[in-house]
Design an enzyme around this catalytic site. Structure first.
Site, short mmCIF file in Angstrom:
data_model
loop_
_atom_site.label_atom_id
_atom_site.label_comp_id
_atom_site.label_asym_id
_atom_site.label_seq_id
_atom_site.Cartn_x
_atom_site.Cartn_y
_atom_site.Cartn_z
N TYR A 181 -2.10 0.26 9.93
CA TYR A 181 -2.30 -0.43 8.65
C TYR A 181 -1.02 -0.35 7.81
CZ TYR A 181 -3.75 -1.23 3.87
OH TYR A 181 -3.81 -1.68 2.58
N THR A 204 0.82 -1.21 0.00
CA THR A 204 0.00 0.00 0.00
C THR A 204 0.85 1.26 0.00
OG1 THR A 204 -1.50 1.30 1.39
CG2 THR A 204 -0.08 -0.24 2.53
#
Ligand code: UDP
Length: 339
Positions: free
Chosen positions: A141, A117
């Protein structure tokens, strides 16, 4: 030669399975169905319900199906949830990835494509952000994915394992042929939320922060069509199969849109107005993040086909309209007595 797709019943994973199946690849899906749907897996593709971090199960699948490559999508992906529940994110994303990578090494799976990501960059100092920019996530995250990247890198040095890490920017849109799209309830991602609001499924959309240092004060993101994203994975698979060295690549288009831009695009595509409410900032949101996507184009020969915000939101809207029919069809299939 079979490709194991973890998270293949989820939004991006199921688009990957369609792409692989369309190309005539043999595929097996491993998904715990925590957020995915069995109906999202196309007919003829085996779906194994289980955990990507379960070494016995994965070892068994490698032997049974002759797995030659793993595409690892299974993960938790909501930034604010990760701020509230960091340990759950480290377990589901980092701990399970560790087990899966080890399983690949121990069972002779040599090719690994990993869903990472743009959140690994945190608040990048320079836009567009290149792969060599410092990695300093601002959410659990982002850290959970960065730790997985590091494990892959080190395992790749130590063992006969090569990988392509793809750092996704903001994935949106749906299959242009309406076979699948983002289907989870309670979605938090901007385009999905805006599309649901346009179709009257939500009373309003909130804009999280209008005081960012950007031209209109809202956050800027690089929205990439899911079909282009999964094409980058196929390109990565071919790249690995040709025996070339491991890589880490951004997956975005190299241009950004603000939250207001996206809402305007959805209103235009849907032909309706809807309520937009200004709210406070959301934890863990960087102001602006846009990819430098040159490396993926050069190294993989990746050629995006849907680099257009209007197309992305139009496909997202088309899928949202299709979704109730698919849900009804799948519940009827479950309710129907088997022959
Ligand atoms: N956002 C928003 N309202 C929403 C959902 C998202 O204003 O209902 C904003 C969010 O704060 C961020 C951008 O839209 O600035 C993209 O958020 P999203 O959750 O889609 O993706 P992320 O960049 O967090 O992965």
């Amino acid at each position: 030669m079979t490709v194991l797709v973890t998270g293949g019943a989820g939004y991006i994973g199921s688009q990957m399975v369609l792409e692989l199946a369309d190309a005539g690849e043999r595929v097996v899906v491993l998904d715990n169905l925590s957020t995915g749907f069995s109906w999202a897996v196309p007919d003829g593709v085996p779906l194994v319900i289980g955990n990507a971090g379960d070494p016995e199960l994965v070892a068994h699948l490698v032997g049974e199906y002759g797995i030659e490559a793993i595409m690892h999508f299974a993960a938790s992906i909501v930034v604010p949830d990760s701020v509230r529940e960091p340990l759950a994110y480290y377990r589901n994303n980092t701990v399970n990835s560790r087990a899966l990578i080890e399983c690949a090494v121990q069972n002779g799976v040599k090719n690994f494509v990993f869903s990472s990501t743009a959140a690994v960059y945190g608040n990048p100092a320079e836009i567009p952000v290149t792969e060599s920019a410092p990695t300093l996530p601002i959410s659990p995250y982002g850290w959970s994915k960065l730790m997985s990247e590091i494990m892959l890198r080190d395992a790749g040095h130590a063992h006969d394992l090569r990988y392509v890490i793809l750092r996704y920017f903001n994935v949106a849109g749906a299959d242009p042929r309406r076979r699948g799209g983002q289907s989870s309830k309670g979605a938090t991602h901007l385009i999905k939320v805006a599309v649901e609001t346009a179709l009257g499924l939500r009373p309003k959309i909130e804009v999280f922060g209008t005081d960012y240092p950007t031209p209109d004060g809202t956050c800027i993101r690089d929205y990439i069509h899911v079909a282009d994203l999964v094409r980058a994975h196929s390109d990565a698979l071919h790249y690995l199969r040709s025996g070339r060295p491991s890589l880490t690549l951004n997956c975005g288009y190299g241009r950004g849109f603000s939250v207001f831009d996206v809402i305007a695009a959805v209103k235009r595509a849907a032909g309706v107005d809807f309520k937009v409410e200004i709210a406070g900032r959301r934890a863990g949101d960087p102001a602006q993040i846009v990819a430098d996507s040159g490396a993926a184009r050069t190294a993989l020969g990746w050629r995006p086909r849907y680099d257009d915000l209007a197309t992305i939101v139009t496909h997202a809207l088309a899928w949202e309209r299709e979704l109730p029919r698919r849900q009804v069809a799948s519940s009827e299939a479950i309710a129907a007595p088997s022959a």
